[in-house]
Design a protein around this motif. Structure first.
Motif, short mmCIF file in Angstrom:
data_model
loop_
_atom_site.label_atom_id
_atom_site.label_comp_id
_atom_site.label_asym_id
_atom_site.label_seq_id
_atom_site.Cartn_x
_atom_site.Cartn_y
_atom_site.Cartn_z
N ALA A 87 0.87 -0.85 -0.11
CA ALA A 87 0.53 -0.07 -0.19
C ALA A 87 1.03 1.13 0.12
O ALA A 87 0.63 2.58 -0.71
N ALA A 88 2.26 1.19 0.79
CA ALA A 88 2.79 2.82 0.84
C ALA A 88 3.22 2.18 -0.45
O ALA A 88 4.03 3.68 -0.62
N LYS A 89 3.66 1.42 -0.87
CA LYS A 89 4.36 1.70 -1.83
C LYS A 89 3.37 2.26 -3.32
O LYS A 89 4.34 3.07 -4.50
N LEU A 90 2.47 1.97 -3.58
CA LEU A 90 1.53 2.12 -4.14
C LEU A 90 1.25 3.77 -4.15
O LEU A 90 0.86 4.27 -5.45
N GLN A 91 1.14 4.49 -2.97
CA GLN A 91 0.79 5.43 -3.17
C GLN A 91 2.10 6.63 -3.61
O GLN A 91 2.24 7.62 -3.38
N ILE A 92 2.91 5.73 -3.32
CA ILE A 92 4.64 7.14 -3.35
C ILE A 92 4.29 7.22 -4.93
O ILE A 92 5.33 7.97 -5.11
N GLY A 93 4.34 5.89 -5.62
CA GLY A 93 3.82 6.28 -7.03
C GLY A 93 5.73 5.75 -7.74
O GLY A 93 6.31 5.54 -7.29
N GLY A 94 4.60 6.63 -8.89
CA GLY A 94 5.82 6.32 -10.13
C GLY A 94 8.01 6.86 -10.05
O GLY A 94 8.57 6.39 -10.58
#
Length: 439
Positions: A87-94
């Motif tokens: 979830a954290a990686k998804l929100q940090i993004g590109g």
């Protein structure tokens, strides 16, 4: 019941909870570093193009690179911590590499765990943590890419050997005790003992003791059919195919056909290998700036790769065998031409081991210069890459990005530099130059 999650520290009863659908959830997941998967994908083996022996060697090397690239080992943790990573990686993004994973201890810094409930995430903390890890991950990816390239080209094979059973009984305590005891009889100091161990490890007693190889074997000449058959076995990506049909060795000037010779096993063999050629730095400003952090006599400007035959490459292999400490830059192209003797089609070069040892010794300063160049080039590429990535991520804060990197770089210098900002801008320009040369 004594187990607790290595990230959130909750016990098994504390990780049990009901989902919104009323389902009781109490799950443990195996969390691992996906950088390991990244290496595995890079080194995927095409079973139709390599032999069984090559598959074993590539697999062994791949496992070693996977171990050295990952930031943490496989860990059993609660499903909430494992999901927090995703979830954290998804929100940090590109800006985050797709194969990056937070470690259990890192996950612990941006979650708020509660008994029997899902974690609350602190995304700003997770993003700041990623920013602090970005450089290390980039270095690991660069290392993995370099090693994958070497392994794919057959440049990093390790020949397996088995010790005779009677030798294996004395591998550890007995051998070390004998060596240390003999060293202590004459010079009982820890330094001399360690030197005795090192010297024994690097010794080549009995290796090439005659000084020159015998040339008594008659020369066998392959037929055109033999050559075509051998050439067909080498139709896969690598130096042989890149060399093309009109190639001749830039050292011994023999053609592909002329480097084919009978191996000790009686089969036709030939090979083409990469060899790095280094050029000294002539730009006075570059020499001055490099000399601020390196006091050696040889300063290298650039490197290029040439393709040489297996017999010319074997001169360097011989040097690394009989001269402890000799590396890949121990011999220059002119050294190879001098040491190969008179090149003869379909025959290995006749080598003079004493001449090789003398040449390696004479090239010590050159080797040190190459080592410094590789360090300088790696540093320049690293900071250019970081600067470019951060400027891409924060296009409105380029000046802040520059000064942030400058502060980080200058804090690692052993001694402060007078024109530290100018030197750092020069370092970034060097990184761009090396990138342009590579493309």
């Amino acid at each position: 019941m004594s187990w607790s999650c290595p990230a959130c520290k909750r016990t098994k009863p504390e990780i049990a909870r009901k989902t919104a659908q009323g389902i009781l959830l109490c799950q443990l997941d195996e969390h691992h570093d996906h950088l390991r998967d990244h290496v595995e994908k890079l080194l995927k083996i095409d079973r139709d193009r390599v032999s069984e022996k090559q598959r074993v060697r590539i697999t062994t090397a791949r496992l070693a690179v996977m171990d050295l690239s990952e930031r943490f080992g496989r860990t059993v943790m609660c499903c909430d911590c494992n999901q927090a990573d995703g979830a954290a990686k998804l929100q940090i993004g590109g800006s985050l590499h797709p194969d990056f994973s937070f470690s259990p201890l890192e996950i612990a810094t941006f979650i708020t765990p509660m008994p029997n409930a899902a974690h609350q995430l602190d995304i700003p903390k997770a993003r700041a943590l990623w920013d602090s890890l970005r450089a290390d991950v980039a270095q690991r990816l660069d290392f993995a890419t370099m090693m994958v390239d070497r392994i794919s080209k057959g440049l990093h094979d390790r020949e397996p050997q088995r010790m005779p059973s009677e030798s294996r009984h004395r591998r550890d305590a007995d051998i070390v005790y004998d060596l240390v005891s003999r060293a202590a009889e004459s010079r009982a100091s820890a330094l001399n003992m360690s030197r005795a161990l090192l010297d024994r490890s690097c010794a080549s007693d009995g290796k090439a003791s005659t000084g020159k190889r015998s040339a008594c074997r008659p020369i066998a000449v392959p037929s055109l059919s033999d050559f075509r058959t051998l050439n067909e076995t080498k139709r896969h990506p690598g130096p042989w195919m890149r060399a093309g049909g009109n190639w001749c060795c830039p050292i011994c000037e023999r053609t592909k056909f002329e480097i084919v010779r009978k191996s000790n096993k009686g089969t036709w063999a030939a090979g083409i290998h990469e060899f790095s050629v280094y050029t000294e730095e002539n730009d006075e400003d570059n020499r001055r700036r490099r000399s601020l952090r390196y006091d050696g006599a040889v300063i290298i400007a650039q490197a290029e790769v040439i393709l040489i035959c297996h017999d010319c490459r074997s001169i360097l292999t011989e040097a690394k065998t009989i001269a402890p400490g000799a590396g890949d830059a121990a011999l220059k192209p002119d050294d190879l031409r001098m040491l190969m003797g008179e090149p003869v089609p379909h025959r290995a070069h006749m080598l003079d081991q004493d001449a090789i040892r003398r040449t390696v010794t004479a090239n010590r300063e050159w080797e040190a210069g190459v080592e410094e160049f590789q360090r300088h080039r790696s540093e320049a590429r690293l900071y250019r890459g970081r600067h470019a990535q951060l400027c891409h991520d924060y296009p409105k804060s380029k000046e802040a990005v520059f000064h942030n990197l400058l502060e980080r770089w200058s804090s690692q210098l052993p001694e402060p530099l007078a024109d530290v900002e100018g030197h750092f801008r020069w370092l970034l320009a060097e990184g761009q130059r090396y990138k342009d040369e590579d493309s």
